[in-house]
Design an enzyme around this catalytic site. Sequence first.
Site, short mmCIF file in Angstrom:
data_model
loop_
_atom_site.label_atom_id
_atom_site.label_comp_id
_atom_site.label_asym_id
_atom_site.label_seq_id
_atom_site.Cartn_x
_atom_site.Cartn_y
_atom_site.Cartn_z
N HIS A 120 13.24 16.00 25.21
CA HIS A 120 12.33 17.12 25.80
C HIS A 120 12.94 18.46 25.29
CE1 HIS A 120 15.28 19.05 28.94
NE2 HIS A 120 15.72 17.72 28.56
N HIS A 179 19.04 28.96 26.62
CA HIS A 179 19.71 29.06 27.87
C HIS A 179 21.30 28.46 27.44
CE1 HIS A 179 16.08 28.56 30.83
NE2 HIS A 179 16.10 29.59 30.16
N HIS A 185 13.73 26.18 25.30
CA HIS A 185 12.55 26.09 25.63
C HIS A 185 11.39 26.79 24.84
CE1 HIS A 185 13.81 24.26 29.61
NE2 HIS A 185 14.95 25.10 29.19
N GLU A 216 10.85 30.53 29.68
CA GLU A 216 10.68 30.40 31.04
C GLU A 216 10.51 31.30 32.09
OE1 GLU A 216 11.47 26.07 32.01
OE2 GLU A 216 13.69 26.88 31.97
N HIS A 271 20.56 24.99 25.21
CA HIS A 271 19.23 24.44 24.87
C HIS A 271 18.39 25.46 24.68
CE1 HIS A 271 19.51 24.60 29.04
NE2 HIS A 271 18.25 24.32 29.30
N THR A 289 16.10 24.90 35.91
CA THR A 289 14.91 24.92 35.67
C THR A 289 14.05 23.45 35.38
OG1 THR A 289 15.03 25.32 33.34
CG2 THR A 289 14.78 27.24 34.84
#
Length: 304
Positions: free
Chosen positions: A81, A135, A111, A122, A109, A215
């Site tokens: 993911h 993050h 997003h 985010e 990681h 999150t």
Amino acid sequence: MSIRFFVVMAMIGLSASVEWGYEGPHGPDHWADDFPDCASNKQSPIAIVHAETVTNSSLGLFKHSMFYSVPTTMNIINNGHSLQVNLDGAYTINDDTVLPTSYRAGQFHLHWASEGTEGGSEHYLNGKQYFAEIHIVHFQSRFAALADAVDIDQGLAVLGIFVDPTAEEDNMEFERLLIPNTTLEGQNMTYVNGFSLEVLLPHNLEYYRYEGSLTTPPCAESVVWSVLKEPIRISPAQKLRLQRGLQGHLSDGSTAYIGNNFRSIQQINNREITRAETCSSASAKAYHVVTLAVAAFFGAILRF
């Protein structure tokens, strides 16, 4: 994308295997069914509006030198993911004007937005959703592992860094993350030559601070958030390589490119969002306010 995976691989080292994703019956609207904290009152991410934040003069600024130390081991993995880099022997931040106590970096990681879409960060800043967000996850250094700090008040400290794909040339530091060894879910690689996380930071380290949560499930409300004002920049070509670079398994067994792996904005409720600024930034804003006030005063006099 609805993906089954062990949370230990994906984020923080918990042992339970639970199916969750970013859409459909296992999407964010249903996370609280299995993870009650996801419906609590201090959730992340949030929409930050500069004009609604308060300067906190007691907050110190991060320094680039805090991030210079190269981790002993860096393992990059496609966890199904996201793209994540797990760290061993990483730097520790021991400045209590910046963070409440001593914290060690455990992993970072990303997003990001899927191809054909623009916003994948985010957090929002002044109404803008950036293409991506990094993050860097830290945990209180009194614990042996990141997972041990998840349920502790202020056990985690996450640094959020926006990614803006408008650079004319490739960002060669970001290029370290765009490697073919992690195309398929579960693939991973240990860097032969590690690198300092300082190379992933923008020049300006002013930030916004608030108390929030992870999150992703379990959405534990144990995070001291620091969201940098200034983004790093990558090229449009690098944006596309990230969007087409990693595949994850869907719940029906098929595969798809990973993307749009962000949670929607959560309510701020009664939380205060503060900011840490350099003296020059605060002085410039104060000067601007005074100038406007003086101009308004003399304008009023001239009208009489």
